[in-house]
Design a protein around this motif. Structure first.
Motif, short mmCIF file in Angstrom:
data_model
loop_
_atom_site.label_atom_id
_atom_site.label_comp_id
_atom_site.label_asym_id
_atom_site.label_seq_id
_atom_site.Cartn_x
_atom_site.Cartn_y
_atom_site.Cartn_z
N ALA A 82 0.83 -1.20 0.00
CA ALA A 82 0.00 0.00 0.00
C ALA A 82 0.86 1.25 0.00
CB ALA A 82 -0.92 0.01 1.22
N ALA A 83 0.73 2.05 -1.07
CA ALA A 83 1.44 3.32 -1.11
C ALA A 83 0.87 4.31 -0.10
CB ALA A 83 1.38 3.91 -2.52
N GLU A 84 -0.43 4.22 0.15
CA GLU A 84 -1.09 5.07 1.13
C GLU A 84 -1.88 4.19 2.10
OE1 GLU A 84 -2.95 8.80 -0.40
OE2 GLU A 84 -2.49 7.93 -2.36
N TYR A 85 -1.88 4.56 3.37
CA TYR A 85 -2.45 3.70 4.40
C TYR A 85 -3.97 3.58 4.32
CZ TYR A 85 -2.77 1.41 8.95
OH TYR A 85 -3.00 0.50 9.95
N ASN A 86 -4.65 4.66 3.98
CA ASN A 86 -6.10 4.71 4.17
C ASN A 86 -6.93 4.28 2.96
OD1 ASN A 86 -6.17 5.70 6.88
ND2 ASN A 86 -5.40 7.65 6.11
N ILE A 87 -6.31 3.64 1.98
CA ILE A 87 -7.05 3.26 0.78
C ILE A 87 -7.64 1.86 0.87
CG2 ILE A 87 -6.86 2.77 -1.70
CD1 ILE A 87 -4.81 4.99 -1.89
N TYR A 88 -6.84 0.88 1.28
CA TYR A 88 -7.18 -0.52 1.02
C TYR A 88 -7.95 -1.23 2.13
CZ TYR A 88 -4.36 0.18 -3.08
OH TYR A 88 -3.88 0.67 -4.27
N GLY A 89 -8.08 -0.60 3.29
CA GLY A 89 -8.90 -1.21 4.33
C GLY A 89 -10.33 -1.38 3.91
N ARG A 90 -10.82 -0.48 3.07
CA ARG A 90 -12.23 -0.56 2.62
C ARG A 90 -12.48 -1.79 1.76
NH1 ARG A 90 -11.77 4.53 -1.54
NH2 ARG A 90 -10.22 5.13 0.01
N TYR A 91 -11.41 -2.40 1.25
CA TYR A 91 -11.55 -3.61 0.43
C TYR A 91 -11.16 -4.87 1.20
CZ TYR A 91 -11.55 0.11 -3.00
OH TYR A 91 -11.83 1.28 -3.68
N GLY A 92 -11.02 -4.74 2.52
CA GLY A 92 -10.75 -5.90 3.36
C GLY A 92 -9.29 -6.25 3.53
N PHE A 93 -8.38 -5.39 3.08
CA PHE A 93 -6.95 -5.62 3.29
C PHE A 93 -6.53 -5.02 4.63
CE2 PHE A 93 -7.32 -5.91 -1.28
CZ PHE A 93 -6.35 -6.83 -1.66
N GLY A 94 -5.60 -5.70 5.29
CA GLY A 94 -5.03 -5.18 6.51
C GLY A 94 -3.53 -5.36 6.51
N PRO A 95 -2.77 -4.49 7.17
CA PRO A 95 -1.31 -4.62 7.21
C PRO A 95 -0.91 -5.93 7.89
CG PRO A 95 -2.06 -2.92 8.75
CD PRO A 95 -3.24 -3.32 7.92
N ALA A 96 -0.15 -6.77 7.17
CA ALA A 96 0.15 -8.12 7.66
C ALA A 96 1.63 -8.37 7.91
CB ALA A 96 -0.37 -9.16 6.67
N THR A 97 2.52 -7.60 7.28
CA THR A 97 3.94 -7.67 7.58
C THR A 97 4.49 -6.26 7.68
OG1 THR A 97 4.99 -7.58 5.37
CG2 THR A 97 4.09 -9.72 6.08
N ARG A 98 5.61 -6.13 8.37
CA ARG A 98 6.31 -4.85 8.48
C ARG A 98 7.66 -4.93 7.78
NH1 ARG A 98 4.65 -0.90 11.53
NH2 ARG A 98 6.73 -0.04 11.77
N GLY A 99 8.01 -3.82 7.14
CA GLY A 99 9.38 -3.69 6.67
C GLY A 99 10.20 -3.11 7.81
N HIS A 100 11.34 -3.71 8.09
CA HIS A 100 12.14 -3.24 9.23
C HIS A 100 13.61 -3.39 8.92
CE1 HIS A 100 13.79 -2.71 13.23
NE2 HIS A 100 12.61 -2.24 13.60
N GLY A 101 14.35 -2.32 9.13
CA GLY A 101 15.80 -2.36 8.91
C GLY A 101 16.54 -1.61 9.98
N TRP A 102 17.87 -1.56 9.82
CA TRP A 102 18.74 -0.93 10.82
C TRP A 102 19.82 -0.10 10.15
CZ3 TRP A 102 17.30 -1.41 15.80
CH2 TRP A 102 16.47 -2.49 16.15
N ASP A 103 20.21 0.99 10.80
CA ASP A 103 21.42 1.74 10.47
C ASP A 103 22.47 1.37 11.52
OD1 ASP A 103 20.00 2.97 8.48
OD2 ASP A 103 19.75 4.87 9.53
N VAL A 104 23.63 0.92 11.07
CA VAL A 104 24.67 0.48 12.00
C VAL A 104 25.92 1.34 11.85
CG1 VAL A 104 26.10 -1.45 12.78
CG2 VAL A 104 23.80 -1.89 11.87
N ASP A 105 26.30 2.02 12.92
CA ASP A 105 27.55 2.78 12.98
C ASP A 105 28.67 1.79 13.32
OD1 ASP A 105 29.78 4.25 14.02
OD2 ASP A 105 28.48 5.98 14.30
N LEU A 106 29.55 1.53 12.37
CA LEU A 106 30.53 0.46 12.55
C LEU A 106 31.54 0.78 13.63
CD1 LEU A 106 31.26 -0.87 8.95
CD2 LEU A 106 29.48 -1.49 10.58
N GLN A 107 31.93 2.04 13.79
CA GLN A 107 32.90 2.37 14.83
C GLN A 107 32.32 2.15 16.21
OE1 GLN A 107 34.05 6.37 13.51
NE2 GLN A 107 36.04 5.55 12.89
#
Length: 426
Positions: free
Chosen positions: A129-154
């Protein structure tokens, strides 16, 4: 809702025709897609779109012969908790021209596609979903999350002592051609271990290794490294890019991980050890490696890993066949729960009993028994892969507890040892 839909049918909505796009209309459809995504400056990607064309799966809305709305879907395998797969209807390329909004075009295309998908045997539908409020009306719900990290190596000081290793293993760079040969089989093995993962088709590998170029999405060849065990079998892959940034005469480069998967934790640790050793790199950005990936805990200083700025909901899911979907997955604890589902499109509407045996297998059937929980189709989609908890949804007023304690009890049933995750946009 299981009736078939004629893929060649023409539907008229507010004077505008909605129909399947013929192969010789792909260029016009692609132009409408570019306009809908505010990319009017981009050259035609019709050649690439023709690789994706399937009869009846590329829809368009036409006003006086001009394509002013787009919609595409394709079948894909989705891994569910327990390692089984279900057929999913993957929805993408959804646009409506700014000149034709609020005329019911998206609703008509969505109903048409979901009806056809259910008739084909798809248990669920998925989209990004590019926008959060569009697809709930068609029965879609957020089912996975994208999650990442920024790592300062020093600050991280590298991986801590005691992190698993692979005796006799090795890591080698591969060419794009080699990646197209090694990657698909390795990814197919990995995706069956990860709930929420989707199969990658041949076009995916061609696009992401530069064999096929898409105008407007400049391909920059990544470094691709493959890990092999002592017997020479490929067990993991990492793809990354490095910017060439210097602070005066000192290197200050950022390495961005764009693909990462491993068949076991030891291989994953070896790949991270390699990534953190690349010369000139001071920061590693892992854009999307999963919400419960243990990467920070591998570091000597976990505080050196900070959440990636784009962490958000990612895959949205809607259940089309409740019995097929919930019978395919496994569960966290034995028990029984009855769900009363409201679905204005009808696919998931009804009262459903989920009974789980001691071995984690479950059986979902329609029932007339009193319900424990009431929820909508969107919330059912959110819960299906185990990416959200029932008590949290109940606390937010998105699920209604009809029996005291039902949310906590049902949450034990639906719990998964590994959070759902999908690394791939589509």
């Amino acid at each position: 809702m299981g009736n078939s839909f004629d893929g060649d049918a023409v539907e008229t909505v507010n004077g505008i025709q909605i129909r399947a796009v013929a192969e010789d209309e792909v260029a016009a459809w692609d132009r409408a897609l570019a306009l809908g995504f505010l990319r009017s400056h981009v050259e035609s990607a019709a050649e690439y779109r023709r690789l994706q064309w399937e009869p009846g799966r590329m829809l368009g809305a036409f006003d006086e012969g001009r394509c002013i709305a787009t919609f595409r879907s394709f079948d894909v395998e989705l891994t569910v908790p327990g390692g089984a797969t279900v057929q999913a209807d993957a929805v993408t390329g959804v646009t409506v021209s700014a000149t034709h909004r609020r005329r019911g075009l998206l609703s008509a295309m969505m109903r048409r596609d979901l009806t056809a998908a259910r008739a084909r045997g798809s248990a669920v539908a998925v989209l990004i979903a590019a926008e959060y409020n569009i697809y709930g009306r068609y029965g879609f719900g957020p089912a996975t999350r994208g999650h990442g990290w920024d790592v300062d190596l020093q600050r991280s000081r590298g991986l801590r002592d005691g992190v698993p290793t692979v005796p006799g293993g090795r890591i080698d760079f591969v060419t794009m051609e080699e990646a197209r040969k090694i990657g698909p089989e390795l990814h197919d093995r990995w995706r069956l271990t990860q709930p929420g993962a989707l199969a990658r088709d041949d076009v995916w590998w061609k696009r992401n290794t530069g064999e096929v170029n898409v105008p407007g999405f400049e391909f920059k060849e990544p470094f691709v490294a493959v890990h092999r065990d002592a017997q020479g079998a490929a067990t993991g892959l990492v793809a990354y890019r490095v910017d060439d940034t210097w602070d005066g005469s000192y290197p200050n480069c950022t390495l961005t991980v764009v693909d990462f998967f491993a068949l076991d934790r030891a291989t994953a640790a070896e790949l991270w050890r390699f990534v953190f050793s690349v010369d000139w790199v001071r920061k590693v950005v892992a854009e999307n490696i999963g919400p419960d990936d243990p990467l920070p805990l591998l570091l000597q200083d976990p505080r050196a890993a900070t959440p990636y700025e784009d962490n958000a909901d990612f895959t949205w899911l809607r259940v089309l066949d409740v019995e097929a979907a919930f019978n395919a997955r496994t569960y966290g604890a034995p028990g029984r729960v009855v769900l009363d589902v409201e679905d204005r499109l009808g696919f998931a509407a009804g009262r459903w009993a989920i009974e789980v045996a001691a071995d984690g297998t479950g059986r979902c059937t329609p029932t007339e028994d009193a319900a424990d929980l009431a929820l909508g189709a969107s919330e059912l989609g959110t819960l299906y892969l185990g990416g959200e908890t029932l008590p949290r949804l109940a606390a937010a007023g998105l699920v209604t507890e009809l029996r005291p304690g039902a949310a906590a009890a049902a949450d034990l049933l639906l719990r998964t040892p590994l959070l759902a995750w999908n690394p791939d946009n589509f």
